[in-house]
Write a protein that holds these residues in place. Structure first.
Motif, PDB file in Angstrom:
ATOM      1  N   GLU A 176      66.655  32.580  43.630  1.00 18.02           N
ATOM      2  CA  GLU A 176      67.715  32.067  44.504  1.00 18.02           C
ATOM      3  C   GLU A 176      67.180  31.861  45.915  1.00 18.02           C
ATOM      4  OE1 GLU A 176      71.151  34.525  44.531  1.00 18.02           O
ATOM      5  OE2 GLU A 176      71.546  34.347  42.375  1.00 18.02           O
ATOM      6  N   LEU A 177      67.690  30.829  46.580  1.00 16.58           N
ATOM      7  CA  LEU A 177      67.330  30.597  47.974  1.00 16.58           C
ATOM      8  C   LEU A 177      68.080  31.576  48.865  1.00 16.58           C
ATOM      9  CD1 LEU A 177      67.289  26.683  48.084  1.00 16.58           C
ATOM     10  CD2 LEU A 177      65.397  28.272  47.652  1.00 16.58           C
ATOM     11  N   PRO A 178      67.526  31.924  50.017  1.00 11.11           N
ATOM     12  CA  PRO A 178      68.136  32.951  50.867  1.00 11.11           C
ATOM     13  C   PRO A 178      69.447  32.511  51.511  1.00 11.11           C
ATOM     14  CG  PRO A 178      66.319  31.900  52.018  1.00 11.11           C
ATOM     15  CD  PRO A 178      66.290  31.381  50.610  1.00 11.11           C
ATOM     16  N   LYS A 179      70.370  33.452  51.604  1.00  8.26           N
ATOM     17  CA  LYS A 179      71.649  33.200  52.271  1.00  8.26           C
ATOM     18  C   LYS A 179      71.680  33.829  53.658  1.00  8.26           C
ATOM     19  CE  LYS A 179      74.325  32.850  47.981  1.00  8.26           C
ATOM     20  NZ  LYS A 179      73.181  33.016  47.058  1.00  8.26           N
ATOM     21  N   THR A 180      70.735  34.707  53.941  1.00  6.51           N
ATOM     22  CA  THR A 180      70.601  35.329  55.264  1.00  6.51           C
ATOM     23  C   THR A 180      69.119  35.421  55.615  1.00  6.51           C
ATOM     24  OG1 THR A 180      70.408  37.596  54.426  1.00  6.51           O
ATOM     25  CG2 THR A 180      72.646  36.767  54.836  1.00  6.51           C
ATOM     26  N   TYR A 181      68.834  35.707  56.875  1.00  3.42           N
ATOM     27  CA  TYR A 181      67.431  35.837  57.289  1.00  3.42           C
ATOM     28  C   TYR A 181      66.777  37.040  56.619  1.00  3.42           C
ATOM     29  CZ  TYR A 181      63.226  36.152  60.126  1.00  3.42           C
ATOM     30  OH  TYR A 181      61.912  36.211  60.527  1.00  3.42           O
ATOM     31  N   GLU A 183      67.347  38.107  53.657  1.00  6.75           N
ATOM     32  CA  GLU A 183      66.979  37.673  52.314  1.00  6.75           C
ATOM     33  C   GLU A 183      65.729  36.789  52.365  1.00  6.75           C
ATOM     34  OE1 GLU A 183      70.203  35.849  50.223  1.00  6.75           O
ATOM     35  OE2 GLU A 183      71.496  37.610  50.366  1.00  6.75           O
ATOM     36  N   PHE A 184      65.584  36.019  53.418  1.00  2.00           N
ATOM     37  CA  PHE A 184      64.381  35.213  53.597  1.00  2.00           C
ATOM     38  C   PHE A 184      63.161  36.110  53.724  1.00  2.00           C
ATOM     39  CE2 PHE A 184      61.344  33.260  56.627  1.00  2.00           C
ATOM     40  CZ  PHE A 184      60.935  32.186  55.851  1.00  2.00           C
ATOM     41  N   PRO A 308      68.485  30.479  57.117  1.00  2.00           N
ATOM     42  CA  PRO A 308      69.691  30.979  57.794  1.00  2.00           C
ATOM     43  C   PRO A 308      69.366  32.096  58.777  1.00  2.00           C
ATOM     44  CG  PRO A 308      69.530  31.912  55.592  1.00  2.00           C
ATOM     45  CD  PRO A 308      68.393  30.919  55.715  1.00  2.00           C
ATOM     46  N   ASP A 309      70.304  32.379  59.684  1.00  2.90           N
ATOM     47  CA  ASP A 309      70.110  33.511  60.582  1.00  2.90           C
ATOM     48  C   ASP A 309      70.626  34.783  59.906  1.00  2.90           C
ATOM     49  OD1 ASP A 309      72.895  33.548  60.854  1.00  2.90           O
ATOM     50  OD2 ASP A 309      72.892  32.688  62.861  1.00  2.90           O
ATOM     51  N   ARG A 310      70.612  35.898  60.608  1.00  2.00           N
ATOM     52  CA  ARG A 310      70.988  37.174  59.994  1.00  2.00           C
ATOM     53  C   ARG A 310      72.451  37.209  59.542  1.00  2.00           C
ATOM     54  NH1 ARG A 310      66.890  38.894  63.310  1.00  2.00           N
ATOM     55  NH2 ARG A 310      65.407  40.297  62.263  1.00  2.00           N
ATOM     56  N   ALA A 311      73.290  36.442  60.220  1.00  2.00           N
ATOM     57  CA  ALA A 311      74.712  36.419  59.852  1.00  2.00           C
ATOM     58  C   ALA A 311      74.998  35.393  58.760  1.00  2.00           C
ATOM     59  CB  ALA A 311      75.559  36.120  61.085  1.00  2.00           C
TER      60      ALA A 311
END
Length: 448
Positions: A176-181, A183-184, A308-311
Motif C-alpha cells: 500500500e502507498l503511504p497515507k502519512t509521512y 507510513e512513508f 503526505p505530511d504527518r497529518a
C-alpha cells in the motif's frame, strides 16, 4: 492573495486536464497527437526573399529531457525558417542557472531570448522587457510582476513526488502507498532492509537539492502561511522557529538514513539510471523524469505519488509563477530581431509543436488553445493532484514574487548550507541561526 491565485489556477488546470489524454501503461512513454508545424510565414509576399536575421537563446539544461525538447524545437524552427538563425547558448554547467545568467550578462552575452526563472530580479535590473501585447492572448492569465507580464509561460508548475520501482516495492513487501509521512518512513525501512538504497538524490546539481528541501518547507511552512517569506524579510518569523527546525530536521534525518550515500557526487542526469539498474528504489522529482526513465528502460515498471505530511495532508508544488520565455531589453531595440523572436515564440506554442515539447517532459499546457498528447498512468496521478481541491498547492522558496521574493542568491546558499548540515551532522538549530544571519545580510545588501 492565496485564494485569488488558486481560483485562477483552478480554471487553468481544468482546461489543461481536459486537453491531456490519459492512457494506461507502466512505461510512462508519450506520443504527440499531431505532426509538427512548419512555422512558415503565411503573410509573406509570394516570391519575396525574407531578410536574414539571427538571435541568441539561453535556457537551463540541468534536466536533459527539457534541454532536448527545447533544442529539438529550435532545430525544427530553423529548418522551417532558414532565414532565421538561432544561436544556442544554453547553460551547460552544474552551477546555478541564476549565476550562469549573471555571468553571461557581465561578459556582454545575455541571451536575446531567455528562459527566465528569476523574473523580478532581471526585470528590476532592466534586463528584460514586457511580453509584447500581441503575444498575451496565447496564454491563460499569466502571472504578473508589478502589474506587468514579462514571460511567455512554457508550462504550468506540476507536482513533484516519489517515482518508485514497482518491483522494489513488491520485493520489500510493500502493498500500500503511504497515507502519512510516518507510513512513508516505514516504507523506507522496508526498502532498506531488503538491501536496496531507498532513495537516489542528484545532489551534485544544486537545483536538485530543492526538491526535498521544498517538500519539507511546503509541509511545515508554506501550506499554512504562503506569505512566510515576506514575514521573514520583515523579521516577523525566523528560520529558528519550530516549524522550520522540524522541516529541516526531517530533511537531515531522511538524507542520513535513507538516501544513497553517493548523493553529493551524483548528477541529476544519473538518477534515472540508478532506478532502472536497481541501484535505488525511488527518486523524488518531477513529471519531466517520466520520459527519461521510460527511454532508459521501456520495460521498467514504475509508479508516482505525492508524499503526505504527518497529518495525512497532501501539499505539492502547483501554483503558477512568473517564469518562461522573456525578451532581453537589448534585443527589443532591434525590430527585425524582435519580430524573429516573436515568430519563434508563436512557433513554440503552436499546438502541433507545443504538444511535442509537453509530451517530452510530461508538462501541463499554459496556452488558451487546447493541446493534446498521450500520457501514462504516472502523469494521470499528477493531473489528479493538481485538480484535487483537497490538495494544497504551493511554490518553492525561490519561486514566490512580490513581497514574498527572497534575496536572489539566498536559495543556492541555503541549499549548500543544508548539504553541509547533513555531511557534518550539524545541529539543526545552529544552522538555522546561520540562515537567519545570512538572510538578513542579503536583504540589507540588496537594499543598498
Amino acid at each position: 492573495m492565496f485564494k485569488k491565485t488558486w481560483l485562477k489556477l483552478s480554471v487553468l488546470v481544468l482546461a489543461a486536464s481536459l486537453t491531456l489524454t490519459a492512457c494506461g501503461g507502466n512505461s510512462g512513454g508519450n506520443k504527440a497527437a499531431n505532426a509538427p508545424s512548419t512555422g512558415n510565414n503565411e503573410n509573406a509576399v509570394q516570391g519575396e526573399v525574407p531578410k536574414e536575421v539571427s538571435f541568441t537563446i539561453g535556457y537551463a539544461s540541468g534536466d536533459p529531457a527539457t534541454k532536448k525538447a527545447i533544442a529539438d524545437t529550435v532545430k525544427r524552427f530553423m529548418e522551417a525558417n532558414p532565414h532565421i538563425q538561432i544561436k544556442d547558448i544554453s547553460e551547460t554547467t552544474s552551477s546555478a542557472y541564476l549565476d550562469w545568467l549573471k555571468t553571461k550578462d557581465a561578459v556582454g552575452e545575455f541571451p536575446d531570448l531567455v528562459e527566465m526563472r528569476d523574473t523580478e530580479v532581471f526585470a528590476d535590473a532592466g534586463k528584460i522587457v514586457e511580453l509584447p501585447s500581441d503575444l498575451l492572448d496565447l496564454f491563460n492569465d499569466p502571472p504578473m510582476v508589478d502589474g506587468k507580464v514579462w514571460n511567455a509561460p512554457m508550462q504550468v508548475n506540476a507536482p513533484q513526488g516519489i517515482i518508485y520501482s514497482k518491483k522494489a516495492y513488491e520485493e520489500a513487501g510493500i502493498t500500500e502507498l503511504p497515507k502519512t509521512y510516518d507510513e512513508f518512513i516505514d516504507i523506507q525501512e522496508k526498502l532498506k532492509a531488503s538491501g536496496i538504497s531507498p532513495l537516489v538524490v542528484g545532489g551534485k546539481d544544486i537545483f536538485h537539492m530543492g526538491f526535498w528541501v521544498n517538500k519539507f518547507l511546503i509541509d511545515q511552512v508554506y501550506a499554512n502561511d504562503p506569505d512566510w517569506n515576506s514575514k521573514r524579510t520583515a523579521k516577523e518569523v525566523s528560520f529558528t522557529d519550530d516549524n522550520v527546525v522540524q522541516a529541516m530536521t526531517d530533511f537531515k534525518e531522511l538524507f542520513q538514513n535513507y538516501v544513497d550515500k553517493g548523493w553529493l557526487s551524483t548528477g541529476d542526469n544519473q538518477t534515472a539510471s540508478f532506478l532502472v539498474t536497481g541501484k535505488a528504489a525511488q527518486l523524488y522529482s518531477g513529471t519531466w523524469m517520466f520520459t527519461q526513465i521510460a527511454e532508459a528502460d521501456p520495460n521498467y515498471e514504475f509508479g508516482f505519488y505525492a508524499v503526505p505530511d504527518r497529518a495525512g495532508n497532501v501539499n505539492v508544488i502547483g501554483l503558477p509563477s512568473p517564469a518562461g520565455w522573456s525578451i532581453s531589453t537589448e534585443a527589443s531595440k532591434d525590430a527585425d530581431k524582435t519580430e524573429a523572436i516573436k515568430q519563434f515564440i508563436r512557433f513554440f506554442f503552436e499546438p502541433e509543436n507545443y504538444s511535442l515539447y509537453l509530451a517530452s517532459i510530461n508538462a501541463i499546457p499554459s496556452t488558451k488553445e487546447p493541446v493534446t498528447y498521450e500520457t501514462g498512468e504516472q502523469m494521470k496521478v499528477a493531473l489528479e493532484l493538481i485538480a484535487d481541491p483537497n490538495v494544497t498547492k504551493s511554490l518553492a522558496i525561490n519561486n514566490w514574487w512580490g513581497d514574498n521574493l527572497i534575496p536572489p542568491q539566498f536559495r543556492n546558499w541555503y541549499y549548500k548550507l543544508l548539504q553541509e548540515l547533513v555531511i557534518k551532522d550539524g545541529d539543526v538549530l545552529d544552522y538555522m541561526k546561520q540562515a537567519d544571519t545570512e538572510y538578513d545580510n542579503q536583504v540589507k545588501a540588496n537594499a543598498m
